[in-house]
Design a protein around this motif. Structure first.
Motif, PDB file in Angstrom:
ATOM      1  N   VAL A   1       0.926  -1.295   0.051  1.00  0.00           N
ATOM      2  CA  VAL A   1       0.143  -0.086  -0.018  1.00  0.00           C
ATOM      3  C   VAL A   1       1.139   1.197   0.055  1.00  0.00           C
ATOM      4  O   VAL A   1       0.689   2.089  -0.595  1.00  0.00           O
ATOM      5  CB  VAL A   1      -0.753   0.118   1.222  1.00  0.00           C
ATOM      6  CG1 VAL A   1      -1.732   1.350   1.292  1.00  0.00           C
ATOM      7  CG2 VAL A   1      -2.045  -1.034   1.005  1.00  0.00           C
ATOM      8  N   ARG A   2       1.952   1.286   0.919  1.00  0.00           N
ATOM      9  CA  ARG A   2       2.766   2.276   0.979  1.00  0.00           C
ATOM     10  C   ARG A   2       3.538   2.715  -0.306  1.00  0.00           C
ATOM     11  O   ARG A   2       3.544   3.895  -1.025  1.00  0.00           O
ATOM     12  CB  ARG A   2       3.738   2.192   2.023  1.00  0.00           C
ATOM     13  CG  ARG A   2       4.722   3.467   2.121  1.00  0.00           C
ATOM     14  CD  ARG A   2       5.714   3.337   3.546  1.00  0.00           C
ATOM     15  NE  ARG A   2       6.274   1.999   3.559  1.00  0.00           N
ATOM     16  CZ  ARG A   2       7.380   1.514   2.821  1.00  0.00           C
ATOM     17  NH1 ARG A   2       8.020   2.434   1.995  1.00  0.00           N
ATOM     18  NH2 ARG A   2       7.825   0.354   2.588  1.00  0.00           N
ATOM     19  N   LEU A   3       4.128   1.642  -0.963  1.00  0.00           N
ATOM     20  CA  LEU A   3       4.710   1.888  -2.340  1.00  0.00           C
ATOM     21  C   LEU A   3       3.798   2.290  -3.200  1.00  0.00           C
ATOM     22  O   LEU A   3       3.997   3.012  -4.356  1.00  0.00           O
ATOM     23  CB  LEU A   3       5.380   0.405  -2.653  1.00  0.00           C
ATOM     24  CG  LEU A   3       6.576   0.334  -1.870  1.00  0.00           C
ATOM     25  CD1 LEU A   3       7.043  -1.199  -2.229  1.00  0.00           C
ATOM     26  CD2 LEU A   3       7.883   1.341  -1.800  1.00  0.00           C
ATOM     27  N   ALA A   4       2.388   1.578  -3.428  1.00  0.00           N
ATOM     28  CA  ALA A   4       1.578   1.992  -4.364  1.00  0.00           C
ATOM     29  C   ALA A   4       1.085   3.495  -4.311  1.00  0.00           C
ATOM     30  O   ALA A   4       1.090   4.206  -5.155  1.00  0.00           O
ATOM     31  CB  ALA A   4       0.245   0.916  -4.234  1.00  0.00           C
ATOM     32  N   MET A   5       1.010   3.787  -3.193  1.00  0.00           N
ATOM     33  CA  MET A   5       0.433   5.645  -2.808  1.00  0.00           C
ATOM     34  C   MET A   5       1.640   6.400  -3.044  1.00  0.00           C
ATOM     35  O   MET A   5       1.549   7.454  -3.848  1.00  0.00           O
ATOM     36  CB  MET A   5       0.244   5.622  -1.433  1.00  0.00           C
ATOM     37  CG  MET A   5      -1.082   4.559  -1.023  1.00  0.00           C
ATOM     38  SD  MET A   5      -2.512   4.806  -2.208  1.00  0.00           S
ATOM     39  CE  MET A   5      -2.986   6.704  -1.792  1.00  0.00           C
ATOM     40  N   ARG A   6       2.956   5.770  -2.826  1.00  0.00           N
ATOM     41  CA  ARG A   6       3.920   6.717  -3.475  1.00  0.00           C
ATOM     42  C   ARG A   6       4.120   6.942  -4.683  1.00  0.00           C
ATOM     43  O   ARG A   6       4.203   7.789  -5.316  1.00  0.00           O
ATOM     44  CB  ARG A   6       5.284   6.047  -2.800  1.00  0.00           C
ATOM     45  CG  ARG A   6       6.582   6.794  -3.176  1.00  0.00           C
ATOM     46  CD  ARG A   6       7.812   6.445  -2.888  1.00  0.00           C
ATOM     47  NE  ARG A   6       7.833   6.158  -1.240  1.00  0.00           N
ATOM     48  CZ  ARG A   6       8.571   5.256  -0.864  1.00  0.00           C
ATOM     49  NH1 ARG A   6       9.518   4.550  -1.563  1.00  0.00           N
ATOM     50  NH2 ARG A   6       8.591   4.990   0.615  1.00  0.00           N
ATOM     51  N   HIS A   7       3.851   5.649  -5.503  1.00  0.00           N
ATOM     52  CA  HIS A   7       3.851   5.650  -6.667  1.00  0.00           C
ATOM     53  C   HIS A   7       2.756   6.581  -7.485  1.00  0.00           C
ATOM     54  O   HIS A   7       3.010   7.357  -8.509  1.00  0.00           O
ATOM     55  CB  HIS A   7       4.117   4.077  -7.528  1.00  0.00           C
ATOM     56  CG  HIS A   7       3.781   4.127  -8.891  1.00  0.00           C
ATOM     57  ND1 HIS A   7       4.778   4.206  -9.900  1.00  0.00           N
ATOM     58  CD2 HIS A   7       2.730   4.033  -9.837  1.00  0.00           C
ATOM     59  CE1 HIS A   7       4.630   4.101 -10.867  1.00  0.00           C
ATOM     60  NE2 HIS A   7       3.118   3.831 -11.042  1.00  0.00           N
ATOM     61  N   LEU A   8       1.592   6.440  -7.087  1.00  0.00           N
ATOM     62  CA  LEU A   8       0.405   7.120  -7.501  1.00  0.00           C
ATOM     63  C   LEU A   8       0.645   8.425  -7.379  1.00  0.00           C
ATOM     64  O   LEU A   8       0.255   9.352  -8.134  1.00  0.00           O
ATOM     65  CB  LEU A   8      -0.952   6.538  -6.759  1.00  0.00           C
ATOM     66  CG  LEU A   8      -1.510   5.078  -7.067  1.00  0.00           C
ATOM     67  CD1 LEU A   8      -2.542   4.711  -5.945  1.00  0.00           C
ATOM     68  CD2 LEU A   8      -1.647   5.146  -8.788  1.00  0.00           C
ATOM     69  N   ARG A   9       1.297   9.134  -6.129  1.00  0.00           N
ATOM     70  CA  ARG A   9       1.678  10.421  -5.752  1.00  0.00           C
ATOM     71  C   ARG A   9       2.450  10.877  -7.021  1.00  0.00           C
ATOM     72  O   ARG A   9       1.980  12.165  -7.378  1.00  0.00           O
ATOM     73  CB  ARG A   9       1.876  10.502  -4.280  1.00  0.00           C
ATOM     74  CG  ARG A   9       2.222  12.252  -3.804  1.00  0.00           C
ATOM     75  CD  ARG A   9       2.735  12.127  -2.624  1.00  0.00           C
ATOM     76  NE  ARG A   9       2.061  11.206  -1.436  1.00  0.00           N
ATOM     77  CZ  ARG A   9       2.711  10.173  -0.892  1.00  0.00           C
ATOM     78  NH1 ARG A   9       3.953  10.059  -1.003  1.00  0.00           N
ATOM     79  NH2 ARG A   9       2.117   9.597  -0.214  1.00  0.00           N
ATOM     80  N   ARG A  10       3.412  10.279  -7.039  1.00  0.00           N
ATOM     81  CA  ARG A  10       4.402  10.757  -8.137  1.00  0.00           C
ATOM     82  C   ARG A  10       3.897  10.761  -9.644  1.00  0.00           C
ATOM     83  O   ARG A  10       3.986  11.821 -10.252  1.00  0.00           O
ATOM     84  CB  ARG A  10       5.627  10.024  -8.184  1.00  0.00           C
ATOM     85  CG  ARG A  10       6.502   9.912  -6.946  1.00  0.00           C
ATOM     86  CD  ARG A  10       7.727   9.163  -7.170  1.00  0.00           C
ATOM     87  NE  ARG A  10       8.564   8.890  -6.177  1.00  0.00           N
ATOM     88  CZ  ARG A  10       9.219   8.130  -5.534  1.00  0.00           C
ATOM     89  NH1 ARG A  10       9.090   6.883  -6.150  1.00  0.00           N
ATOM     90  NH2 ARG A  10      10.002   8.065  -4.410  1.00  0.00           N
ATOM     91  N   SER A  11       3.191   9.769  -9.951  1.00  0.00           N
ATOM     92  CA  SER A  11       2.441   9.889 -11.156  1.00  0.00           C
ATOM     93  C   SER A  11       1.376  10.868 -11.187  1.00  0.00           C
ATOM     94  O   SER A  11       1.506  11.438 -12.260  1.00  0.00           O
ATOM     95  CB  SER A  11       1.620   8.582 -11.235  1.00  0.00           C
ATOM     96  OG  SER A  11       2.500   7.561 -11.475  1.00  0.00           O
ATOM     97  N   LEU A  12       0.747  11.223 -10.103  1.00  0.00           N
ATOM     98  CA  LEU A  12      -0.339  12.114 -10.361  1.00  0.00           C
ATOM     99  C   LEU A  12       0.164  13.474 -10.118  1.00  0.00           C
ATOM    100  O   LEU A  12      -0.517  14.758 -10.604  1.00  0.00           O
ATOM    101  CB  LEU A  12      -1.430  12.060  -9.419  1.00  0.00           C
ATOM    102  CG  LEU A  12      -2.276  10.692  -9.522  1.00  0.00           C
ATOM    103  CD1 LEU A  12      -3.168  10.165  -8.694  1.00  0.00           C
ATOM    104  CD2 LEU A  12      -2.984  10.796 -10.622  1.00  0.00           C
ATOM    105  N   GLU A  13       1.313  13.858  -9.751  1.00  0.00           N
ATOM    106  CA  GLU A  13       1.927  15.189  -9.356  1.00  0.00           C
ATOM    107  C   GLU A  13       2.832  15.318 -10.747  1.00  0.00           C
ATOM    108  O   GLU A  13       3.094  16.679 -10.644  1.00  0.00           O
ATOM    109  CB  GLU A  13       2.701  15.230  -8.151  1.00  0.00           C
ATOM    110  CG  GLU A  13       1.905  15.416  -6.675  1.00  0.00           C
ATOM    111  CD  GLU A  13       2.693  15.081  -5.552  1.00  0.00           C
ATOM    112  OE1 GLU A  13       3.958  14.911  -5.719  1.00  0.00           O
ATOM    113  OE2 GLU A  13       2.234  15.329  -4.608  1.00  0.00           O
ATOM    114  N   ALA A  14       3.130  14.588 -11.532  1.00  0.00           N
ATOM    115  CA  ALA A  14       3.820  14.926 -12.570  1.00  0.00           C
ATOM    116  C   ALA A  14       3.398  15.783 -13.395  1.00  0.00           C
ATOM    117  O   ALA A  14       2.086  15.544 -13.700  1.00  0.00           O
ATOM    118  CB  ALA A  14       4.494  13.492 -13.270  1.00  0.00           C
ATOM    119  N   PRO A  15       4.026  16.632 -14.039  1.00  0.00           N
ATOM    120  CA  PRO A  15       3.413  17.701 -15.151  1.00  0.00           C
ATOM    121  C   PRO A  15       2.822  16.692 -16.106  1.00  0.00           C
ATOM    122  O   PRO A  15       3.386  15.481 -16.443  1.00  0.00           O
ATOM    123  CB  PRO A  15       4.595  18.670 -15.278  1.00  0.00           C
ATOM    124  CG  PRO A  15       5.526  18.553 -14.410  1.00  0.00           C
ATOM    125  CD  PRO A  15       5.491  17.135 -13.866  1.00  0.00           C
TER     126      PRO A  15
END
Length: 193
Positions: A174-188
């Motif tokens: 869950v932690r790794l997935a949330m980190r990945h999602l955060r990066r993906s969604l914050e990327a320009p």
């Protein structure tokens, strides 16, 4: 002493049982029901307030298993996780059907006068697309825990129990997935995560 066929079936893995259900073996179906019906029912009951609706959603999940077992693809999900998601979706469908029957009169009366304009709708659709793309970019194990947690309404402990995965592993995924999602969604826009 010779073991009975039912005892032999009870010792099979979920995946082996699903293959047998695909061949319409009722004993394999009964064993999967015995193993997983309570988890499916518990999630469905969280979605709908009515016990009858939760039972119907559970039945729908297992009927889907009976119909589709021959084409079941694991894709990183356990059989229990698959059944829980099917049951949860069936419960949501029951709520939608019930709510749709409640709508009466002119349809415009059911929307606030300050409803979203076209720009808002386009922005919302773009956000939904971005979220779907980010979810699709997750590995199968991470996607499965995110789906069970956020779309299935399960706690991390319930996910661990439902999938037979250690709690620490579920928390890490869950932690790794949330980190990945955060990066993906914050990327320009246009930048890969």
């Amino acid at each position: 002493m010779r073991r009975s066929y039912r005892q032999e079936v009870a010792e099979l893995s979920d995946e082996a049982l699903v293959r047998l259900v695909g061949e319409k073996h009722a004993d394999a179906f009964e064993e999967l029901y015995r193993r997983h019906a309570s988890a499916v029912s518990a999630v469905a009951a969280r979605v709908v307030a009515d016990r009858v609706d939760a039972d119907d959603a559970t039945q729908s999940a297992f009927m889907a298993l009976w119909r589709c077992a021959g084409s079941f693809e694991q894709r990183g999900r356990s059989v229990r996780a698959w059944l829980v998601i099917i049951g949860r979706n069936a419960a949501i469908d029951r709520i939608r059907r019930r709510d749709a029957r409640r709508v009466s009169g002119p349809i415009h009366e059911h929307f606030p006068s300050g409803a979203a304009g076209p720009e808002d709708i386009v922005m919302e659709r773009q956000e939904q697309h971005d979220i779907r793309t980010a979810l699709d970019s997750l590995g199968a194990e991470q996607r499965a825990v995110v789906e069970l947690a956020y779309f299935g309404g399960l706690t991390q402990s319930e996910i661990a129990e439902a999938t037979g995965t250690p709690l620490g592993t579920v928390k890490s995924r869950v932690r790794l997935a949330m980190r990945h999602l955060r990066r993906s969604l914050e990327a320009p826009a246009g930048d890969p995560a």
